[in-house]
Motif scaffolding. Structure first.
Motif, PDB file in Angstrom:
ATOM      1  N   ALA A  27      -3.276  -1.504  -8.446  1.00  0.00           N
ATOM      2  CA  ALA A  27      -4.578  -0.861  -8.581  1.00  0.00           C
ATOM      3  C   ALA A  27      -4.561   0.497  -7.880  1.00  0.00           C
ATOM      4  O   ALA A  27      -3.975   0.649  -6.800  1.00  0.00           O
ATOM      5  CB  ALA A  27      -5.660  -1.751  -7.979  1.00  0.00           C
ATOM      6  N   GLN A  28      -5.182   1.469  -8.506  1.00  0.00           N
ATOM      7  CA  GLN A  28      -5.327   2.800  -7.890  1.00  0.00           C
ATOM      8  C   GLN A  28      -6.781   2.990  -7.511  1.00  0.00           C
ATOM      9  O   GLN A  28      -7.663   3.007  -8.376  1.00  0.00           O
ATOM     10  CB  GLN A  28      -4.854   3.893  -8.849  1.00  0.00           C
ATOM     11  CG  GLN A  28      -4.930   5.304  -8.260  1.00  0.00           C
ATOM     12  CD  GLN A  28      -4.268   6.344  -9.139  1.00  0.00           C
ATOM     13  OE1 GLN A  28      -3.055   6.477  -9.144  1.00  0.00           O
ATOM     14  NE2 GLN A  28      -5.075   7.072  -9.897  1.00  0.00           N
ATOM     15  N   VAL A  29      -7.019   3.113  -6.223  1.00  0.00           N
ATOM     16  CA  VAL A  29      -8.391   3.173  -5.713  1.00  0.00           C
ATOM     17  C   VAL A  29      -8.647   4.548  -5.105  1.00  0.00           C
ATOM     18  O   VAL A  29      -7.825   5.078  -4.339  1.00  0.00           O
ATOM     19  CB  VAL A  29      -8.625   2.074  -4.649  1.00  0.00           C
ATOM     20  CG1 VAL A  29     -10.067   2.108  -4.162  1.00  0.00           C
ATOM     21  CG2 VAL A  29      -8.277   0.709  -5.217  1.00  0.00           C
ATOM     22  N   ILE A  80      -2.691   3.451  -3.653  1.00  0.00           N
ATOM     23  CA  ILE A  80      -2.203   2.434  -4.590  1.00  0.00           C
ATOM     24  C   ILE A  80      -2.082   1.105  -3.848  1.00  0.00           C
ATOM     25  O   ILE A  80      -1.403   1.024  -2.810  1.00  0.00           O
ATOM     26  CB  ILE A  80      -0.838   2.850  -5.186  1.00  0.00           C
ATOM     27  CG1 ILE A  80      -0.983   4.194  -5.909  1.00  0.00           C
ATOM     28  CG2 ILE A  80      -0.316   1.777  -6.131  1.00  0.00           C
ATOM     29  CD1 ILE A  80       0.346   4.809  -6.326  1.00  0.00           C
ATOM     30  N   ILE A  81      -2.730   0.079  -4.387  1.00  0.00           N
ATOM     31  CA  ILE A  81      -2.784  -1.224  -3.717  1.00  0.00           C
ATOM     32  C   ILE A  81      -2.293  -2.310  -4.668  1.00  0.00           C
ATOM     33  O   ILE A  81      -2.633  -2.318  -5.854  1.00  0.00           O
ATOM     34  CB  ILE A  81      -4.225  -1.559  -3.265  1.00  0.00           C
ATOM     35  CG1 ILE A  81      -4.790  -0.424  -2.407  1.00  0.00           C
ATOM     36  CG2 ILE A  81      -4.255  -2.880  -2.485  1.00  0.00           C
ATOM     37  CD1 ILE A  81      -6.277  -0.590  -2.101  1.00  0.00           C
ATOM     38  N   ALA A  82      -1.520  -3.236  -4.125  1.00  0.00           N
ATOM     39  CA  ALA A  82      -1.055  -4.395  -4.899  1.00  0.00           C
ATOM     40  C   ALA A  82      -0.914  -5.587  -3.964  1.00  0.00           C
ATOM     41  O   ALA A  82      -0.787  -5.431  -2.743  1.00  0.00           O
ATOM     42  CB  ALA A  82       0.274  -4.095  -5.582  1.00  0.00           C
ATOM     43  N   VAL A 106       0.851  -1.189   0.000  1.00  0.00           N
ATOM     44  CA  VAL A 106       0.000   0.000   0.000  1.00  0.00           C
ATOM     45  C   VAL A 106       0.889   1.242   0.000  1.00  0.00           C
ATOM     46  O   VAL A 106       1.857   1.335   0.770  1.00  0.00           O
ATOM     47  CB  VAL A 106      -0.921   0.019   1.235  1.00  0.00           C
ATOM     48  CG1 VAL A 106      -1.718   1.320   1.298  1.00  0.00           C
ATOM     49  CG2 VAL A 106      -1.860  -1.183   1.204  1.00  0.00           C
ATOM     50  N   SER A 107       0.557   2.183  -0.852  1.00  0.00           N
ATOM     51  CA  SER A 107       1.340   3.421  -0.903  1.00  0.00           C
ATOM     52  C   SER A 107       0.467   4.582  -1.356  1.00  0.00           C
ATOM     53  O   SER A 107      -0.597   4.393  -1.970  1.00  0.00           O
ATOM     54  CB  SER A 107       2.543   3.270  -1.840  1.00  0.00           C
ATOM     55  OG  SER A 107       2.110   3.005  -3.156  1.00  0.00           O
TER      56      SER A 107
END
Length: 227
Positions: A197-199, A186-188, A136-137
């Motif tokens: 993925a950008q949520v 940003i999640i991976a 997560v970033s």
């Protein structure tokens, strides 16, 4: 006269005998294959022919059968690998890639304010979260990367159908006015994921030294706390 007649008769007799002997010798040659060796090459040719005729048949049975059996196994193995390699989403045991999942982020006020990430497998997909902690970033800078706190979680977590996994994020663990505002997270599933993925976030929080929990199937285990 008698002497000449006798001598002549003797010569004729000897000549006839010589002719007869010559004829007999000539006749015995071709009629006796054992003596002139004709039978030997004929037998050898037959033996060689039989050996040559039988050996290829044996080789054909061995090589052909062996090759066919081996080819069948190889093709079967290759087929299995191909199905796995192409990412057959109907199978079990594959790791969840970021593109296999749908993510949502909600704001949770109690018992400690934090953001809750929910991951769910896309329709028709069954996969496992083999890496316990999500990546997560916020933004592209190193200071926006959430540090794992190691709370909660099972490994691995199976996602399929309506099953979900949770992870909690505390976006600001420092005091004061420091930090930057972000509208997306940003999640991976792994740090090496090339297409994270950008949520969109429910709001635009100020982020400073964020932290993230492990994946868990229990919401109560994903409340991020500074340790």
């Amino acid at each position: 006269m008698r002497s000449r007649s006798a001598t002549r008769s003797t010569r004729l007799f000897l000549a006839a005998a010589a002719v007869t002997a010559l004829a007999a010798t000539t006749a015995c040659g071709p009629e006796d294959p054992a003596e002139n060796g004709a039978a030997t090459p004929t037998a050898a040719s037959s033996a060689d022919g039989g050996a040559k005729g039988e050996a290829p048949a044996g080789e054909s049975a061995t090589d052909g059968g062996g090759t066919a059996a081996s080819g069948s196994k190889s093709n079967g193995g290759t087929g299995g690998e191909s199905a796995s390699g192409t990412g057959d989403k109907s199978g079990y045991g594959q790791s969840c890639g970021t593109n296999d999942l749908d993510f949502t982020v909600t704001w949770e006020a109690q018992p400690i304010s934090h953001y809750l990430i929910t991951a769910k497998a896309k329709s028709g997909i069954t996969c496992y979260l083999d890496v316990n902690t999500p990546s997560v970033s916020f933004g592209s800078g190193a200071d926006g990367v959430a540090s794992p706190v190691g709370q909660g979680g099972e490994d691995p977590i199976k996602l399929s159908g309506s099953s979900v996994a949770y992870a909690g994020v505390n976006v600001k663990t420092t005091q004061g006015e420091g930090g930057k505002q972000f509208e997306h997270v940003i999640i991976a599933t792994t740090e090496e994921e090339p297409n994270p993925a950008q949520v969109e976030l429910p709001d635009a929080p100020t982020v400073d030294k964020p932290i993230v929990t492990n994946w868990s199937i229990e919401r109560g285990e994903t409340i991020p706390r500074v340790i």
